[in-house]
Design a protein around this motif. Structure first.
Motif, short mmCIF file in Angstrom:
data_model
loop_
_atom_site.label_atom_id
_atom_site.label_comp_id
_atom_site.label_asym_id
_atom_site.label_seq_id
_atom_site.Cartn_x
_atom_site.Cartn_y
_atom_site.Cartn_z
N THR A 1 -9.40 -0.53 -1.32
CA THR A 1 -9.17 -0.78 0.09
C THR A 1 -9.38 -2.27 0.34
OG1 THR A 1 -11.46 -0.15 0.56
CG2 THR A 1 -9.77 1.54 0.91
N HIS B 1 -6.81 3.52 6.28
CA HIS B 1 -6.94 2.10 5.96
C HIS B 1 -7.38 1.29 7.18
CE1 HIS B 1 -5.74 2.10 1.77
NE2 HIS B 1 -4.77 2.95 2.07
N SER C 1 0.85 -1.20 0.00
CA SER C 1 0.00 0.00 0.00
C SER C 1 0.88 1.24 0.00
CB SER C 1 -0.91 0.01 1.22
OG SER C 1 -1.66 1.20 1.29
#
Length: 382
Positions: free
Chosen positions: A307, A80, A57
């Motif tokens: 996500t 997140h 990420s």
């Protein structure tokens, strides 16, 4: 502190069952079936899965880890976390040596604080022909001295590095990374099948976003995809956003590797959780349109706006993956890859209470990290 959660549908490594669980001092101490204890906190029959583990990420909520700003990086991790990612690596992109070192030092502080779980270098030792959203002017051959300086800046928190195995010196750097306890991944590569096998034999155990930024599979020139899929030592990253890889190809890959060798990742950049518009990914300008991120110059895909909760939901709804297997691919498999599966990655007695509560549409309704609600379930369920 002790807490018992009741009226759950619990997703364990082997099944989904109705029951309850108890958390003491941040860890799961009891898991039960059937009728709830009288003193429990009811979650109204909601599904509970292990906290997601994202090993790839770059950003979200308008910010990026490569920016090297502590407040920004903390905000990215918090964004997140709110979507259920209780453990994350911060991925850096190709940059000048001093820029990488500075960002690494900043992220190491956040690792000390438990905000992120480690650092992933996606570059700079990548193939120019498969650079994707990395600045080709900043790519370079593997440099063991530079790598050692980055390890020093990371103070034990460097967890993974992506390397193109065909580059001069790549195999030696893979061996050194593994010797230092760093996971070596193969990606952004133009390697042949044989060169990829050499990288695996040197110690590489991950395919960075399989299929993306590497030659396509061909029947006379199998390239890296065949080598990475066939080797039982390799865990493959897959970006399940409906853009990077066609669902049919995702199903084929998962059928070959199984949930024990598949780690769903986001490859998220700054636009995750935001609207369309202009953003940055390291030194590169990115335009997001319809939720798809592409470089302004050249149009290459530049990360995603995905996500982990959406990756989980798409796996179940669009790919037909079971809840148990989806939980493994979004939590236990990546946790095992990082050597953290003794503490996280599944709803098991003795592990940290990293939990995600999902509603009937598999959308996040609550997030717990180490026994503390960071996103309490909606009032009607808790």
């Amino acid at each position: 502190m002790s807490m018992t959660l009741t009226d759950l549908r619990i997703v364990t490594p082997s099944e989904v069952h109705d029951g309850w669980l108890t958390v003491d001092d941040g860890r799961i101490t009891r898991i039960g079936r059937g009728n709830r204890p009288q003193d429990g906190h009811s979650l109204g029959g909601r599904l509970v899965v292990p906290g997601f583990v994202d090993i790839h990420s770059h950003g979200g909520a308008g910010g990026s880890y490569p920016d090297g700003e502590p407040v920004t990086a903390a905000a990215v991790a918090a964004f997140h976390l709110d979507r259920g990612t209780t453990t994350t690596l911060a991925s850096l992109v190709t940059a000048a040596p001093e820029t990488l070192a500075r960002a690494t030092a900043v992220l190491a502080e956040l690792c000390d604080q438990g905000v992120i779980a480690g650092i992933h270098f996606e570059g700079p030792y990548l193939a120019a022909k498969r650079c994707g959203a990395h600045d080709p002017a900043l790519l370079r051959a593997p440099d063991r001295a530079e790598f050692r300086s980055l390890l020093k800046a990371g103070r034990g928190h460097v967890r993974m590095i992506t390397i193109a195995p065909e580059l001069p010196g790549a195999l030696d750097l893979i061996r050194e990374a593994v010797a230092e306890g760093v996971v070596a991944a193969i990606g952004h590569t133009d390697a042949t099948y044989e060169q990829t096998i050499a990288g695996i034999e040197a110690g590489a155990t991950v395919a960075t976003h399989l299929f993306n930024a590497m030659p396509p599979l061909a029947h006379r020139s199998p390239g890296p995809i065949a080598a990475l899929l066939q080797d039982e030592r390799v865990t493959v990253e897959l970006i399940n956003d409906g853009v990077h890889v066609h669902p049919a190809v995702l199903r084929l890959a998962i059928a070959r590797t199984g949930p024990g060798r598949t780690a769903l990742v986001t490859d998220a950049m700054a636009a995750a959780g935001m609207g369309d518009g202009r953003y940055r990914l390291g030194p590169m300008d990115v335009e997001v349109s319809g939720g798809v991120a592409r470089l302004v110059d050249g149009g290459a895909i530049a990360g995603s706006t995905l996500t982990m909760d959406a990756a989980f939901r798409r796996a179940v709804v669009d790919l037909g993956v079971s809840l148990v297997d989806a939980a493994r691919m979004t939590a236990l498999t990546p946790a095992r890859l990082l050597g953290l599966d003794d503490a996280i990655g599944s709803i098991s007695i003795g592990k940290y209470a990293d939990l995600v509560v999902l509603d009937d549409d598999l959308r996040v309704d609550g997030v717990m990290k180490r026994g503390t609600w960071v996103r309490p379930p909606s009032p009607r369920h808790g």
